[in-house]
Each structure stands twice: as structure tokens, then as C-alpha cells.
Design an enzyme around this catalytic site. Structure first.
Site, short mmCIF file in Angstrom:
data_model
loop_
_atom_site.label_atom_id
_atom_site.label_comp_id
_atom_site.label_asym_id
_atom_site.label_seq_id
_atom_site.Cartn_x
_atom_site.Cartn_y
_atom_site.Cartn_z
N ARG A 24 43.13 41.40 28.75
CA ARG A 24 42.70 42.05 30.01
C ARG A 24 42.80 43.57 29.93
O ARG A 24 43.01 44.23 30.95
CB ARG A 24 43.50 41.52 31.21
N ARG A 28 41.89 46.99 35.76
CA ARG A 28 42.23 47.88 36.86
C ARG A 28 43.38 48.84 36.62
O ARG A 28 43.53 49.81 37.35
CB ARG A 28 42.53 47.04 38.12
N ARG A 37 34.47 50.81 38.93
CA ARG A 37 34.58 49.68 39.85
C ARG A 37 34.34 50.11 41.30
O ARG A 37 33.83 49.32 42.11
CB ARG A 37 35.96 49.06 39.67
N ASP A 73 33.74 37.60 32.25
CA ASP A 73 34.72 36.72 32.86
C ASP A 73 34.47 35.29 32.40
O ASP A 73 33.32 34.91 32.16
CB ASP A 73 34.67 36.79 34.39
N TYR A 150 39.28 25.47 37.61
CA TYR A 150 38.65 26.35 38.61
C TYR A 150 37.50 25.64 39.33
O TYR A 150 37.31 25.81 40.54
CB TYR A 150 38.13 27.64 37.96
O1 CP3 Z 1 40.38 41.07 28.55
C1 CP3 Z 1 39.54 41.86 29.00
O2 CP3 Z 1 39.80 43.02 29.34
C2 CP3 Z 1 38.10 41.40 29.12
C3 CP3 Z 1 37.70 41.01 30.43
C4 CP3 Z 1 38.25 39.76 31.07
C5 CP3 Z 1 38.27 39.62 32.48
N1 CP3 Z 1 38.62 38.34 32.78
C6 CP3 Z 1 37.92 40.69 33.44
C7 CP3 Z 1 38.34 40.56 34.85
C8 CP3 Z 1 38.69 38.56 30.52
C9 CP3 Z 1 38.93 38.17 29.07
C10 CP3 Z 1 38.91 37.66 31.61
C11 CP3 Z 1 39.31 36.26 31.43
C12 CP3 Z 1 39.73 35.47 32.61
N2 CP3 Z 1 39.17 35.47 33.85
C13 CP3 Z 1 40.75 34.50 32.59
C14 CP3 Z 1 41.56 34.09 31.38
C15 CP3 Z 1 42.54 35.13 31.01
C16 CP3 Z 1 43.83 35.05 31.75
O3 CP3 Z 1 44.21 36.06 32.34
O4 CP3 Z 1 44.47 33.99 31.72
C17 CP3 Z 1 40.84 33.94 33.86
C18 CP3 Z 1 41.81 32.90 34.31
C19 CP3 Z 1 39.83 34.55 34.66
C20 CP3 Z 1 39.46 34.27 36.07
C21 CP3 Z 1 39.63 35.47 36.93
N3 CP3 Z 1 38.81 36.56 36.94
C22 CP3 Z 1 40.62 35.68 37.90
C23 CP3 Z 1 41.74 34.71 38.20
C24 CP3 Z 1 40.36 36.92 38.48
C25 CP3 Z 1 41.03 37.52 39.67
C26 CP3 Z 1 42.45 37.82 39.39
C27 CP3 Z 1 42.60 39.28 39.25
O5 CP3 Z 1 43.12 39.70 38.23
O6 CP3 Z 1 42.19 39.96 40.21
C28 CP3 Z 1 39.25 37.49 37.83
C29 CP3 Z 1 38.66 38.83 38.08
C30 CP3 Z 1 38.66 39.77 36.93
N4 CP3 Z 1 38.27 39.45 35.65
C31 CP3 Z 1 38.99 41.16 36.96
C32 CP3 Z 1 38.77 41.66 35.67
C33 CP3 Z 1 38.91 43.08 35.20
C34 CP3 Z 1 39.41 41.94 38.19
C35 CP3 Z 1 38.18 42.19 38.98
C36 CP3 Z 1 38.19 43.47 39.75
O7 CP3 Z 1 37.98 44.55 39.16
O8 CP3 Z 1 38.37 43.38 40.97
#
Ligand code: CP3
Length: 346
Positions: A24, A28, A37, A73, A150
């Protein structure tokens, strides 16, 4: 390629120092990410290749990681299968309507990633151009079990009531969904490799909510199907099953090149369990990045020491970086790995 330490470590080839990236890392905690963003919603960013490529490259420039991971994502796959995906501000993702019945499963589509997920392939090409060989680009997908959770819960969950009820009361229905996901995810990974990613990580974020027997059948077996059939060329595959430390030997045996570790396992013990056939990735506690740079360095050294000398280690956190971590702490971690690890590779 200027810096191929990450790919060499995945293949357990000799390196001058341990490579490091952060799950990740495009997110943010970076002011530069928040600035982009502020102007676009999250899914627009994922679906606009120039923006996705820009934020993919930010952590390479700002914190000096040895690999980039594509900004996207895991939930774009259920969306391409026909579900409605929304990111609810500060509440996380929603998938509607939740998959609960045989009709719901039948309504889901097989995905041709070159068409339904074209924006991902275009973002990969754009990110490769922007990186210009500086570091490798990692692609990724969610595991079948994690995506199914999910899709069935309709979003994030604490209790996983619906998927666990389906697992016990209607195992054939869950198996049908997992089979469809397995095919879609394998093709999606293959398309990403064809588009230019140089490694693939499978995020099995929720594998760890299962007991060992159900984990094997519903989480590990589908990942084995993906990894063993994938046309992967020379791209290494990383399998990260959070919370599944009971199964590290089994994960190594499905044909993964790299096994990802969360922070609850001793990486030295994990190395003994998995043996010389795989590399290991991990595994600093993500909350340790709230500590001082000196203490971050001590914990980095402790992990390097426990892994011990020789190749086959990719340094990372044990899960994603938290959104309110200071950038300086992420930089301190990367710098500590870069400065302390050469001693383990002489
Ligand atoms: O790793 C990276 O930087 C690449 C980008 C990436 C994102 N999501 C960007 C993201 C990757 C590899 C993911 C994978 C992901 N997404 C997973 C598996 C990884 C893990 O953490 O276990 C899961 C479970 C998700 C589903 C998901 N997407 C959730 C639960 C959320 C919201 C939770 C949160 O952190 O707010 C997201 C949104 C998300 N995906 C964001 C980002 C940068 C935040 C979105 C924003 O900017 O508001």
C-alpha cells in the site's frame, strides 16, 4: 534495468543488499498522493492510466523503494464481473448487491481482462514508460477467497457471517463462485504480465480468518489452481496470506516463488519451515512506523538478523502501511534496510 535487486531476491539470486518495498505504498500517507486524490475520486484515479501511473511512481521518487506496485485495487475484478463498486468515504468499499444465492452467482460474468479491465493494462504500460527501467513493476490481484468475502458480505466485514454460513450450508455454491473467480483472476494476472508487470502478488488478506482445514480447501486450493496454471513467463509470484502462519510450508509447496509474511511470525523460523525453495517477504509490524527512527532501525536490524545471511529476502511491512504514518518514518525504514543489509550479503 537499473535496479533489479527485487527480482533477483525473488529468485533467491545473490544481491548486494536486501530490496525493500511497502504494501500500500501508493497511498494516503503521502502528501503527494493526497494532492492528486483531492482532485479525483479513488476509482477515477484507478481508471485514468496517466493518474494511476503517476501515483504508482510517487513512492519510488519520494521514499526510495526498490519496486513499484501498480496503483489499482483488488475490487476492480468483482466490478468487471458485474457488481457495482463504490468507495464510501472513510467507511471503505461496497459491492452491490451482495452475492447470496445461486442466481446471484449465475449473474456474474467471466472477464476478458483485455476488454473489461483495459484501463489496468493501459496503466501498466504507462507506468512502465514512466519508470523507464528504474525499478521493477509489481502487478497484483486479490485471492479468490478474499474477493469472495467482499462479494458475499457486500464490503468489509468483522464476523464474515454470510461467507461462513455459505461455506458450511452451501459449500457447492461457494465452490462455484471460487471456481469462477479462480479463472478470472488467473487470466487477469496473465494479462497484467503480458502488459508489462514483472512480478505478481496475490493478496489473500482474509485467508487468516479460517481454521487450517477450511483454509486449505477454500483459500489455498484456489490459489494453487491459479499459481500452477498461470502462464507467468519469468515473472515471480508472491503469495501473501495474512494470518495464515500455520500454513507457510503448504503455501511454499503450491509453487509460489515468494511467501509473504505478516508480522506475527519469526522470519528466521519461517525460513526453516519453508526451506530453500522459496524467497520470503516481510515482515515489520506496520504500527512500528509510529516509533522513532532509531527504534525503527533497531527493529529493521532485528528482522535482517533473524532472516540471517544469504539471498531470498524482500523486506516489507507485515501488512499495508497505515494512512497516518509520517512519511519520514517510511523513509527511515527504507534507509535502514539499505544501510544495514549489505553486511548480510558479503
Ligand atoms: O499497494 C499499493 O500501494 C497499490 C495499490 C493498492 C490499493 N489497494 C490502493 C487503495 C493495493 C495493492 C490495494 C489492495 C487491496 N485493496 C487489498 C489487499 C491489500 C490489503 O491491504 O490487505 C484490499 C483488502 C483492498 C480493498 C480496499 N480498497 C479497502 C478495504 C479499501 C478501503 C480501506 C482504506 O484503506 O481506506 C480500499 C481503498 C484503497 N485502495 C485506497 C487505496 C490507496 C484508499 C482510497 C482513498 O484514497 O480514499
Amino acid at each position: 534495468m537499473t535496479n533489479d535487486l527485487f527480482l533477483r531476491a525473488c529468485r533467491r539470486q545473490p544481491v548486494e543488499r536486501t530490496p525493500v518495498w511497502i504494501m500500500r505504498q501508493a497511498g494516503r500517507y503521502l502528501p503527494e498522493y493526497r494532492a492528486v486524490r483531492a482532485r479525483h475520486d479513488f476509482l477515477t484515479m484507478c481508471k485514468t492510466p496517466a493518474i494511476a501511473a503517476e501515483v504508482t511512481i510517487q513512492p519510488v521518487d519520494i521514499i526510495g523503494v526498490d519496486a513499484a506496485i501498480l496503483f489499482s485495487d483488488i475490487l476492480v475484478v468483482p466490478e468487471a464481473m458485474g457488481m457495482q463498486l463504490t468507495m464510501v468515504e472513510s467507511r471503505g468499499p461496497r459491492l452491490d448487491p451482495p452475492v447470496r444465492s445461486a442466481d446471484d452467482v449465475h449473474a456474474l460474468r467471466e472477464v476478458d481482462p483485455e476488454k473489461g479491465l483495459r484501463f489496468v493494462m493501459d496503466a501498466i504500460a504507462e507506468a512502465r514508460r514512466g519508470l523507464n527501467g528504474r525499478v521493477p513493476l509489481i502487478g497484483f490481484a486479490g485471492s479468490p477467497w478474499t474477493l469472495a468475502s467482499y462479494m458475499i458480505e457486500g464490503g468489509g466485514s468483522k464476523e464474515f457471517k454470510n461467507i461462513k454460513r455459505m461455506m458450511l450450508d452451501e459449500p457447492e455454491l461457494l465452490t462455484k463462485l471460487l471456481e469462477l473467480l479462480t479463472v478470472n483472476i488467473r487470466r487477469y494476472c496473465e494479462a497484467q504480465i503480458a502488459a508489462g508487470v514483472q512480478a505478481i502478488q496475490i493478496f489473500d488478506t482474509w485467508g487468516g480468518i479460517l481454521d487450517p482445514g477450511h483454509y486449505r480447501k477454500f483459500s489455498l486450493d484456489p490459489m494453487f489452481e491459479i499459481v500452477s496454471r498461470m502462464q507467468k513467463g519469468d515473472a515471480p509470484v508472491i503469495v501473501f496470506s495474512k494470518g495464515a502462519s500455520h500454513a507457510l510450508g503448504e503455501i511454499a509447496a503450491i509453487g509460489a516463488d515468494v511467501v509473504g509474511l505478516d508480522w506475527t511470525v519469526d522470519i528466521g523460523a519461517a525460513r526453516s519451515t519453508t526451506g530453500e525453495g522459496v524467497a520470503l517477504q516481510g515482515n515489520l509490524d506496520p504500527s512500528f512506523l509510529y516509533a522513532s527512527p532509531e527504534n525503527i532501525r533497531k527493529e529493521v536490524m532485528s528482522i535482517l538478523r533473524r532472516f540471517g545471511p544469504g539471498p531470498g529476502h524482500i523486506f516489507n511491512l507485515g501488512h499495508g502501511i497505515l494512512p497516518d504514518v509520517p512519511v519520514a518514518s517510511a523513509i527511515a525504514m527504507v534507509r535502514s534496510v539499505h544501510e544495514e543489509s549489505p553486511a548480510f550479503h558479503r
